[in-house]
Design a protein around this motif. Structure first.
Motif, short mmCIF file in Angstrom:
data_model
loop_
_atom_site.label_atom_id
_atom_site.label_comp_id
_atom_site.label_asym_id
_atom_site.label_seq_id
_atom_site.Cartn_x
_atom_site.Cartn_y
_atom_site.Cartn_z
N ARG A 1 -2.57 -12.95 -1.81
CA ARG A 1 -2.89 -12.60 -0.42
C ARG A 1 -1.62 -12.03 0.22
N ARG A 2 -1.71 -10.82 0.73
CA ARG A 2 -0.58 -10.19 1.42
C ARG A 2 -1.13 -9.47 2.63
N GLY A 3 -0.40 -9.54 3.73
CA GLY A 3 -0.91 -8.90 4.92
C GLY A 3 0.16 -8.45 5.89
N ALA A 4 -0.26 -7.58 6.78
CA ALA A 4 0.60 -7.12 7.87
C ALA A 4 0.49 -8.11 9.03
N ARG A 5 1.28 -7.89 10.06
CA ARG A 5 1.20 -8.73 11.25
C ARG A 5 -0.16 -8.55 11.93
N GLU A 6 -0.64 -7.31 11.94
CA GLU A 6 -1.96 -7.02 12.50
C GLU A 6 -3.00 -7.07 11.39
N ASN A 7 -4.24 -6.73 11.71
CA ASN A 7 -5.32 -6.82 10.73
C ASN A 7 -5.12 -5.81 9.59
N ASP A 8 -5.47 -6.22 8.40
CA ASP A 8 -5.51 -5.31 7.26
C ASP A 8 -6.60 -5.77 6.30
N GLN A 9 -6.97 -4.89 5.39
CA GLN A 9 -8.03 -5.20 4.44
C GLN A 9 -7.83 -4.38 3.17
N ALA A 10 -8.16 -4.98 2.03
CA ALA A 10 -8.14 -4.27 0.75
C ALA A 10 -9.52 -3.66 0.52
N THR A 11 -9.56 -2.36 0.32
CA THR A 11 -10.85 -1.66 0.22
C THR A 11 -11.10 -1.04 -1.16
N ALA A 12 -10.11 -1.10 -2.06
CA ALA A 12 -10.29 -0.52 -3.39
C ALA A 12 -9.37 -1.22 -4.37
N VAL A 13 -9.80 -1.35 -5.63
CA VAL A 13 -9.00 -2.04 -6.63
C VAL A 13 -9.26 -1.41 -7.99
N ALA A 14 -8.23 -1.41 -8.86
CA ALA A 14 -8.37 -0.83 -10.20
C ALA A 14 -7.37 -1.51 -11.13
N PHE A 15 -7.70 -1.52 -12.43
CA PHE A 15 -6.79 -2.02 -13.46
C PHE A 15 -6.05 -0.86 -14.11
N GLY A 16 -4.77 -1.08 -14.42
CA GLY A 16 -4.04 -0.17 -15.27
C GLY A 16 -4.23 -0.59 -16.72
N ALA A 17 -3.87 0.29 -17.66
CA ALA A 17 -4.05 0.00 -19.08
C ALA A 17 -3.25 -1.22 -19.52
N ASP A 18 -2.12 -1.52 -18.83
CA ASP A 18 -1.28 -2.65 -19.20
C ASP A 18 -1.65 -3.93 -18.47
N GLY A 19 -2.76 -3.92 -17.73
CA GLY A 19 -3.21 -5.10 -17.00
C GLY A 19 -2.74 -5.18 -15.58
N THR A 20 -1.85 -4.28 -15.16
CA THR A 20 -1.43 -4.25 -13.76
C THR A 20 -2.65 -4.02 -12.86
N VAL A 21 -2.70 -4.72 -11.76
CA VAL A 21 -3.81 -4.57 -10.81
C VAL A 21 -3.32 -3.77 -9.61
N TYR A 22 -3.98 -2.65 -9.34
CA TYR A 22 -3.62 -1.78 -8.21
C TYR A 22 -4.64 -1.98 -7.10
N VAL A 23 -4.12 -2.18 -5.89
CA VAL A 23 -4.96 -2.44 -4.72
C VAL A 23 -4.62 -1.42 -3.64
N ALA A 24 -5.63 -0.87 -3.01
CA ALA A 24 -5.43 0.04 -1.89
C ALA A 24 -6.27 -0.44 -0.72
N GLY A 25 -5.82 -0.08 0.48
CA GLY A 25 -6.56 -0.55 1.64
C GLY A 25 -6.11 0.09 2.93
N GLN A 26 -6.33 -0.63 4.02
CA GLN A 26 -6.08 -0.13 5.36
C GLN A 26 -5.30 -1.19 6.13
N ALA A 27 -4.23 -0.77 6.82
CA ALA A 27 -3.39 -1.71 7.57
C ALA A 27 -3.10 -1.17 8.96
N SER A 28 -3.03 -2.08 9.93
CA SER A 28 -2.78 -1.70 11.32
C SER A 28 -1.31 -1.84 11.71
N SER A 29 -0.47 -2.31 10.79
CA SER A 29 0.97 -2.40 11.02
C SER A 29 1.66 -2.43 9.66
#
Length: 304
Positions: free
Chosen positions: A129-157
């Motif tokens: 769980r990671r967040g900004a001071r204001e509201n944020d949300q994770a809206t997309a996720v994907a795996f890399g070939a080596d198992g790394t997890v990539y997360v993208a989203g929207q943040a207000s700060s």
């Protein structure tokens, strides 16, 4: 003919406490995964707050294999999920209040992004769980070939380790877990980067192909695709940005790579003249779905 429709294998009526389905995926073995928001216990899985995330897995015959809820003290919503080549599943979304792992945000009244990874048997491996001071949300996720997890989203700060651009920004971050820690909340953030315009922006899709990662979403009213080159444990390099034009109230719903490495973007638009290459089917007006194939480097080409 099954269930009244040719080719239909199974059908299931979801529990009455399922309020919204955000995503479905099909595994290579025919299993079907459903990610939903729920406001009550589902298939024996209790919730802690007013709304929770439920992950349901069905086998290829339509039998329910398992249901997993996240558990948030206030509320949680699952917005995206991804499957790895070895059967792990990642779900990402937003949570307010403490989640199962006991991790709380800086402000109990603000939503934070989260990502949870399960093994191929549906057992939780870790939650971050990671967040900004204001509201944020994770809206997309994907795996890399080596198992790394990539997360993208929207943040207000500012997201931790990143700098806000203005308004609501898009962000991209990565997580790595060595599988040794007994604490499911101990996962290593690899990098975080924030991007967008000075208006309100949103990431709606993410895809990884080798060392190339693309995110797609909206910068204000425009559909925008960004390409990053991954640099191992370092921050990725933004290598290309493609603005497809004003969606006029529409949105981007996803992005991916085809077998040739070209980028596929899909969404909805009122604009029948997007800057996405040769139009194969002209607009007939109103709100319509679109799908576009772009060059792997995002530069405009005759093959778009």
């Amino acid at each position: 003919q099954s269930y009244g429709v040719d080719g239909k294998v199974f059908g299931d009526t979801l529990d009455a406490d399922v309020t919204k389905v955000h995503s479905t995926l099909t595994g290579t073995d025919g299993s079907v995964y459903v990610l939903a928001d729920v406001n009550g216990a589902v298939n024996g899985q209790a919730i802690k707050g007013t709304q929770d995330v439920a992950l349901m897995k069905y086998d290829s015959a339509g039998n329910l294999v398992y249901t997993r809820t996240l558990g948030a003290a206030d509320s949680a919503s699952g917005m995206s999920m991804a499957l790895s080549a070895d059967g792990k599943i990642a779900i990402a979304g937003a949570a307010t209040g403490a989640i199962d792992s006991g991790v709380t945000g800086a402000d109990a009244a603000k939503s934070d992004s989260f990502v949870t990874v399960f093994d191929n048997q549906g057992q939780e491996l870790w939650t971050a769980r990671r967040g900004a001071r204001e509201n944020d949300q994770a809206t997309a996720v994907a795996f890399g070939a080596d198992g790394t997890v990539y997360v993208a989203g929207q943040a207000s700060s500012n997201m931790p380790g990143a700098t806000a651009v203005g308004g609501q920004d898009g962000y991209l971050e990565a997580f790595s877990w060595n599988g040794l820690s007994a604490d499911k909340s101990k996962v290593t953030p690899v990098f975080t980067t924030q991007f967008g315009s000075t208006g309100n922006d949103k990431v709606s899709g993410i895809a990884v192909n080798g060392s190339s990662l693309v995110v797609a979403g909206t910068d204000g009213p425009d559909a925008v695709v960004r390409q990053f080159t991954l640099n191992g444990a370092g921050a990725p390099t933004l290598t290309a940005t493609r603005d497809l034009g004003d969606l006029q109230g529409g949105g981007v719903t996803g992005v991916g790579f085809d077998a040739n490495g070209q980028v596929i973007v899909a969404g909805t638009a009122h604009n029948g003249a997007l800057a996405a290459g040769t139009v194969k089917a002209p607009s007939s007006g109103g709100s319509e779905a679109f799908v576009a194939r772009l060059d792997a480097g995002l530069a405009p080409s005759r093959g778009d």
